[in-house]
Motif scaffolding. Structure first.
Motif, PDB file in Angstrom:
ATOM      1  N   VAL A   1     -25.676 -19.155  10.223  1.00  0.00           N
ATOM      2  CA  VAL A   1     -26.422 -19.880  11.247  1.00  0.00           C
ATOM      3  C   VAL A   1     -27.927 -19.818  11.002  1.00  0.00           C
ATOM      4  CG1 VAL A   1     -26.669 -18.048  12.989  1.00  0.00           C
ATOM      5  CG2 VAL A   1     -26.449 -20.448  13.705  1.00  0.00           C
TER       6      VAL A   1
ATOM      7  N   VAL B   1     -33.960 -10.487  11.066  1.00  0.00           N
ATOM      8  CA  VAL B   1     -32.830 -11.037  11.830  1.00  0.00           C
ATOM      9  C   VAL B   1     -31.495 -10.532  11.298  1.00  0.00           C
ATOM     10  CG1 VAL B   1     -32.740 -13.120  10.370  1.00  0.00           C
ATOM     11  CG2 VAL B   1     -31.642 -13.152  12.607  1.00  0.00           C
ATOM     12  N   GLY B   2     -30.529 -10.454  12.179  1.00  0.00           N
ATOM     13  CA  GLY B   2     -29.148 -10.241  11.746  1.00  0.00           C
ATOM     14  C   GLY B   2     -28.545  -8.921  12.144  1.00  0.00           C
ATOM     15  N   GLU B   3     -29.369  -7.912  12.325  1.00  0.00           N
ATOM     16  CA  GLU B   3     -28.876  -6.588  12.707  1.00  0.00           C
ATOM     17  C   GLU B   3     -30.079  -5.783  13.186  1.00  0.00           C
ATOM     18  OE1 GLU B   3     -27.886  -4.145   9.275  1.00  0.00           O
ATOM     19  OE2 GLU B   3     -28.730  -5.698   8.006  1.00  0.00           O
ATOM     20  N   PRO B   4     -29.819  -4.655  13.818  1.00  0.00           N
ATOM     21  CA  PRO B   4     -30.971  -3.853  14.247  1.00  0.00           C
ATOM     22  C   PRO B   4     -31.775  -3.394  13.033  1.00  0.00           C
ATOM     23  CG  PRO B   4     -28.919  -3.069  15.260  1.00  0.00           C
ATOM     24  CD  PRO B   4     -28.536  -4.066  14.210  1.00  0.00           C
TER      25      PRO B   4
ATOM     26  N   ASP C   1     -38.988  -9.104  15.275  1.00  0.00           N
ATOM     27  CA  ASP C   1     -37.577  -8.742  15.162  1.00  0.00           C
ATOM     28  C   ASP C   1     -36.840  -9.654  16.136  1.00  0.00           C
ATOM     29  OD1 ASP C   1     -35.066  -7.623  15.193  1.00  0.00           O
ATOM     30  OD2 ASP C   1     -35.710  -5.691  16.010  1.00  0.00           O
ATOM     31  N   THR C   2     -36.049 -10.568  15.586  1.00  0.00           N
ATOM     32  CA  THR C   2     -35.488 -11.642  16.405  1.00  0.00           C
ATOM     33  C   THR C   2     -34.000 -11.438  16.641  1.00  0.00           C
ATOM     34  OG1 THR C   2     -34.981 -12.965  14.440  1.00  0.00           O
ATOM     35  CG2 THR C   2     -37.170 -13.256  15.400  1.00  0.00           C
ATOM     36  N   TRP C   3     -33.615 -11.346  17.890  1.00  0.00           N
ATOM     37  CA  TRP C   3     -32.174 -11.221  18.202  1.00  0.00           C
ATOM     38  C   TRP C   3     -31.613 -12.570  18.615  1.00  0.00           C
ATOM     39  CZ3 TRP C   3     -29.101 -12.605  22.256  1.00  0.00           C
ATOM     40  CH2 TRP C   3     -27.757 -12.188  22.179  1.00  0.00           C
ATOM     41  N   TRP C   4     -30.515 -12.925  18.004  1.00  0.00           N
ATOM     42  CA  TRP C   4     -29.761 -14.115  18.408  1.00  0.00           C
ATOM     43  C   TRP C   4     -28.424 -14.107  17.708  1.00  0.00           C
ATOM     44  CZ3 TRP C   4     -29.480 -18.664  14.987  1.00  0.00           C
ATOM     45  CH2 TRP C   4     -30.147 -18.478  13.760  1.00  0.00           C
ATOM     46  N   GLN C   5     -27.622 -15.136  17.890  1.00  0.00           N
ATOM     47  CA  GLN C   5     -26.269 -15.191  17.353  1.00  0.00           C
ATOM     48  C   GLN C   5     -25.919 -16.623  16.943  1.00  0.00           C
ATOM     49  OE1 GLN C   5     -24.402 -13.996  21.165  1.00  0.00           O
ATOM     50  NE2 GLN C   5     -23.730 -12.168  20.079  1.00  0.00           N
ATOM     51  N   THR C   6     -24.836 -16.764  16.170  1.00  0.00           N
ATOM     52  CA  THR C   6     -24.309 -18.087  15.857  1.00  0.00           C
ATOM     53  C   THR C   6     -24.134 -18.860  17.172  1.00  0.00           C
ATOM     54  OG1 THR C   6     -23.116 -17.130  13.998  1.00  0.00           O
ATOM     55  CG2 THR C   6     -22.410 -19.309  14.718  1.00  0.00           C
TER      56      THR C   6
ATOM     57  N   ASP D   1     -22.930  -7.373  22.401  1.00  0.00           N
ATOM     58  CA  ASP D   1     -23.840  -6.358  21.863  1.00  0.00           C
ATOM     59  C   ASP D   1     -24.187  -5.316  22.921  1.00  0.00           C
ATOM     60  OD1 ASP D   1     -23.976  -8.106  19.685  1.00  0.00           O
ATOM     61  OD2 ASP D   1     -26.087  -7.646  19.331  1.00  0.00           O
TER      62      ASP D   1
ATOM     63  N   LEU E   1     -31.599  -3.227  20.540  1.00  0.00           N
ATOM     64  CA  LEU E   1     -30.200  -3.573  20.270  1.00  0.00           C
ATOM     65  C   LEU E   1     -29.489  -2.395  19.617  1.00  0.00           C
ATOM     66  CD1 LEU E   1     -29.243  -6.271  21.151  1.00  0.00           C
ATOM     67  CD2 LEU E   1     -31.606  -6.538  20.417  1.00  0.00           C
TER      68      LEU E   1
ATOM     69  N   ARG F   1     -22.712  -3.915  17.866  1.00  0.00           N
ATOM     70  CA  ARG F   1     -21.618  -4.561  18.578  1.00  0.00           C
ATOM     71  C   ARG F   1     -20.820  -3.546  19.393  1.00  0.00           C
ATOM     72  NH1 ARG F   1     -21.632 -10.046  18.581  1.00  0.00           N
ATOM     73  NH2 ARG F   1     -19.467  -9.786  19.172  1.00  0.00           N
TER      74      ARG F   1
ATOM     75  N   ASN G   1     -20.858  -5.579  11.292  1.00  0.00           N
ATOM     76  CA  ASN G   1     -22.035  -6.278  10.807  1.00  0.00           C
ATOM     77  C   ASN G   1     -22.396  -5.675   9.458  1.00  0.00           C
ATOM     78  OD1 ASN G   1     -24.641  -7.291  10.350  1.00  0.00           O
ATOM     79  ND2 ASN G   1     -24.998  -7.539  12.534  1.00  0.00           N
TER      80      ASN G   1
ATOM     81  N   ARG H   1     -21.336 -11.170   9.892  1.00  0.00           N
ATOM     82  CA  ARG H   1     -20.307 -10.745  10.831  1.00  0.00           C
ATOM     83  C   ARG H   1     -18.940 -10.776  10.189  1.00  0.00           C
ATOM     84  NH1 ARG H   1     -21.689 -14.001  16.168  1.00  0.00           N
ATOM     85  NH2 ARG H   1     -19.559 -13.508  16.700  1.00  0.00           N
TER      86      ARG H   1
END
Ligand code: WTA
Length: 665
Positions: free
Chosen positions: A326, A402-405, A427-432, A518, A530, A533, A539, A544
């Protein structure tokens, strides 16, 4: 769905220990703050009127037919944003920049792994996409049809995505590292009419074949030949030998340059489906996450602008993600191109042909903004600072993760060694599922904190709650939820609306919250940390993977009776796949056990893809189960991470863990 409170997750606990003594803060330089795209007023505007705020962001796009409605949340959890408006996503990413006089601006600074390069301007990319759109229409692909894209990181991959959406069709990009079986499952689920691929692409110094995997995928995989795909369009890149099915297969170079360069972008409703992207969930079957057009593009372009601080006239932006994920959709294709940015697109791996390859690219193109994953940063850290120090990285002014802590140590290294101690880190948190960034510092506005994703973006409402949905309060851990609908939210799971409701909305149905899966903690300032999961999703290197999916691949092997997979913490990849398998007695009677672990690793690689290959496979006699038969992965994780095994009192057979521990020593 099994849930675990974050505090019982050992990885989470050690993370909490870390963050308790993390007090460092970094304010942006005055120069950065003065020139930043983001401003503190954005928060005020969004708080004053959230919907009006998003409507303003949406108006930054070109609407063939302006919308009058903003959000329709009358049938939750099925949201509709800007529903009566009409736009063309590809027109927004291409034609409008050319029409504004920016056709000569470079869109893609492409670097092939062997060192070949191509500069593609907005005018050139627009021309290519128009021709390809004509080809697709000529092949009978139209509005609502699905097209699978299985390609290396070459300009044609971006062009393919844009041509598909230009004609109102829906793409499903499948990561080039996935196996023929994974590709087949995705093609079948979406009912794709066309596959766009390449003969192969360069990875780690050699050509990694793609077309052969497509041929396999479309052949008989046990349930007959694939029936929905009519054509396969192939870019010549690797030069590797490929088989050809006459009438079905077409070379890109035979049809695209010859097609007409005239193609007018038609408007489509804002809620027209844009793409399906498969991601792992807690069951064995990947979920086809569905995104639509207007809301997705609005939030993608907005977040790319304010979080990555895009100044399109001067920046050279580089997001290292593959378009198969994504991050590659939102922050390679849609966000940056909608903003008219100039970006680097790199085909290969970070270490080919030498470990300084990325830094060489930063120096060569004068990259100003770098967006990558913590796992990459940690592997560079392991190799040592001498490698990046050989290159001039002074052009970098903003770094993203991005992608994990990201652990504070990696954050500090990133800042010091790559960012020259001045570049802010977001540090950007988001998901598909969220489609674009949800939680992040705003560079130039927020004081950054190593290890924390920090604050929801303007217009985004999140919370950290306990199992009952009650806000936990500062200083406490709980589950991350999104409390209000957002423009780029997923609109469903392809073909499975029930699973959509069940997976994300049932847990906090009463409150109407989206459950992200999360764990998170709020610090004393209310900033978000964060914690990984809380379900059976792993992860690994920011990708994922589902424990169940790998377990079903393992039990699909003739030798395996039972399998349990856990994500064990790993210094470089964040988590690593560790499998515990029971071998069938009948198999053991006839075969030696030696080499079986290696065979099974390989098997998983073939079934799902190399990224899913377990780091360790332990052959055991039994698995720890509760009286109701549920595998207690928590205990296996203890073993996999070399820890004292935790509380075993709920096991049906309390002795089993000592047997397992003894077996794997
Ligand atoms: C994790 C990737 C901590 C999280 C964009 C989430 C993160 C999953 C962060 C989504 C971050 C992503 N800090 N964890 N900054 N960003 N994650 O769908 O567990 O591939 O649920 O999307 O990655 O992974 P996905």
């Amino acid at each position: 769905m099994s849930t675990q409170t974050p505090s019982s997750n050992p990885a989470a606990t050690s993370q909490i220990d870390h963050l308790l003594d993390e007090t460092r803060r970094f304010a942006p330089t005055a120069e950065f703050a003065d020139n930043a795209v983001a401003t503190a007023e954005l928060y005020e505007e969004a708080t004053a009127d959230r919907e009006a705020f998003w409507a303003d962001q949406a108006r930054a796009l070109h609407w063939h037919k302006p919308f009058t409605e903003v959000l329709d949340w009358s049938n939750p959890p099925f949201a509709r944003w800007f529903a009566d408006g009409e736009l063309n996503v590809a027109y927004n990413c291409l034609d409008r920049h050319v029409e504004a006089g920016d056709g000569d601006r470079v869109a893609l600074l492409w670097e092939g792994e062997p060192g070949d390069e191509r500069r593609v301007t907005y005018a050139e990319l627009t021309d290519e996409v128009k021709r390809l759109a004509n080809v697709l229409e000529g092949l009978g692909v139209g509005e609502g049809d699905r097209v699978a894209i299985y390609m290396p990181m070459i300009p044609e991959a971006v062009a393919a995505m844009l041509a598909v959406v230009r004609i109102g069709a829906i793409h499903s990009v499948v990561f080039g590292g996935f196996s023929a079986d994974s590709l087949r499952a995705r093609i079948d689920d979406a009912g794709a009419k066309l596959v766009i691929t390449a003969d192969g692409g360069y990875r780690k110094g050699k050509v990694s074949p793609l077309k052969p995997a497509v041929d396999l995928a479309l052949g008989d995989r046990g349930s007959g030949v694939q029936e929905t795909v009519e054509h396969v369009l192939v870019v010549k890149r690797g030069g590797n030998e490929v088989e050809w099915t006459e009438g079905r297969d077409l070379w890109w170079h035979d049809v695209v340059p010859q097609a007409s360069g005239e193609h007018e972008a038609q408007p489509f409703p804002a809620e027209n489906p844009l793409f399906i992207l498969y991601t792992s969930g807690t069951t064995g079957k990947p979920k086809g996450i569905l995104h639509t057009s207007g809301g997705y593009l609005t939030q993608s372009a907005f977040t790319n602008r304010v979080v990555h601080d895009i100044h399109p006239e001067t920046d050279v932006y580089w997001c290292t993600a593959d378009i198969g994920w994504v991050t590659g959709h939102t922050y390679v294709t849609y966000g940056p191109l909608a903003n008219g940015a100039t970006q680097v697109l790199y085909e290969g791996t970070p270490d080919a042909p030498h470990p300084g390859r990325w830094w060489e690219i930063v120096q060569k193109y004068g990259v100003t903004i770098l967006y990558t994953a913590p796992t990459a940063i940690r592997s560079f850290m392991k190799l040592g600072r001498a490698i990046p120090k050989k290159f001039d990285l002074s052009s970098l002014r903003l770094l993203g993760s991005v992608g994990e802590p990201i652990n504070p140590e990696a954050w500090m290294w990133y800042r010091k060694i790559i960012g020259g101690k001045t570049a802010p880190i977001v540090d950007t948190w988001w998901q598909t599922e969220t489609g674009s960034i949800m939680i992040s510092a705003l560079p130039g506005v927020t004081e950054t904190k190593p290890g924390s994703a920090q604050v929801p973006l303007p217009g985004i409402a999140i919370d950290v709650v306990d199992e009952d949905g009650t806000h936990v309060g500062n200083g406490n851990g709980g589950l991350l939820v999104v409390t209000e609908p957002w423009p780029s939210m997923l609109r469903g799971i392809w073909g499975d609306p029930e699973r959509f409701v069940e997976t994300y909305w049932e847990k906090f149905q009463k409150q109407g919250y989206y459950f992200a899966g999360d764990g998170a903690r709020l610090d004393d300032d209310g900033d978000v940390w964060l914690l990984g999961r809380v379900d059976d999703v792993m992860n690994v290197s920011g990708h994922r993977l589902s424990t169940t999916e790998i377990e079903s691949a393992l039990v699909g092997n003739e030798a395996v009776a039972e399998a349990a997979v856990v994500g064990a913490s790993d210094e470089t990849t964040g988590q690593a796949v560790v499998a515990f398998v029971i071998i069938k007695q009948s198999y053991l009677d006839e075969h030696p056990v030696e080499g079986l672990g290696q065979t099974l690793r390989q098997w998983v690689g073939e079934q799902i893809g190399p990224i899913a290959r377990p780091r360790d496979i332990y052959i055991v006699g039994e698995l720890p189960k509760t009286r109701s038969g549920k595998i207690m992965r928590r205990l296996l994780r203890d073993v996999a991470e070399g820890r004292e095994v935790g509380d075993t009192t709920t096991l049906a057979d309390t002795a089993v863990m000592s047997v397992i521990s003894a077996q794997i020593k």
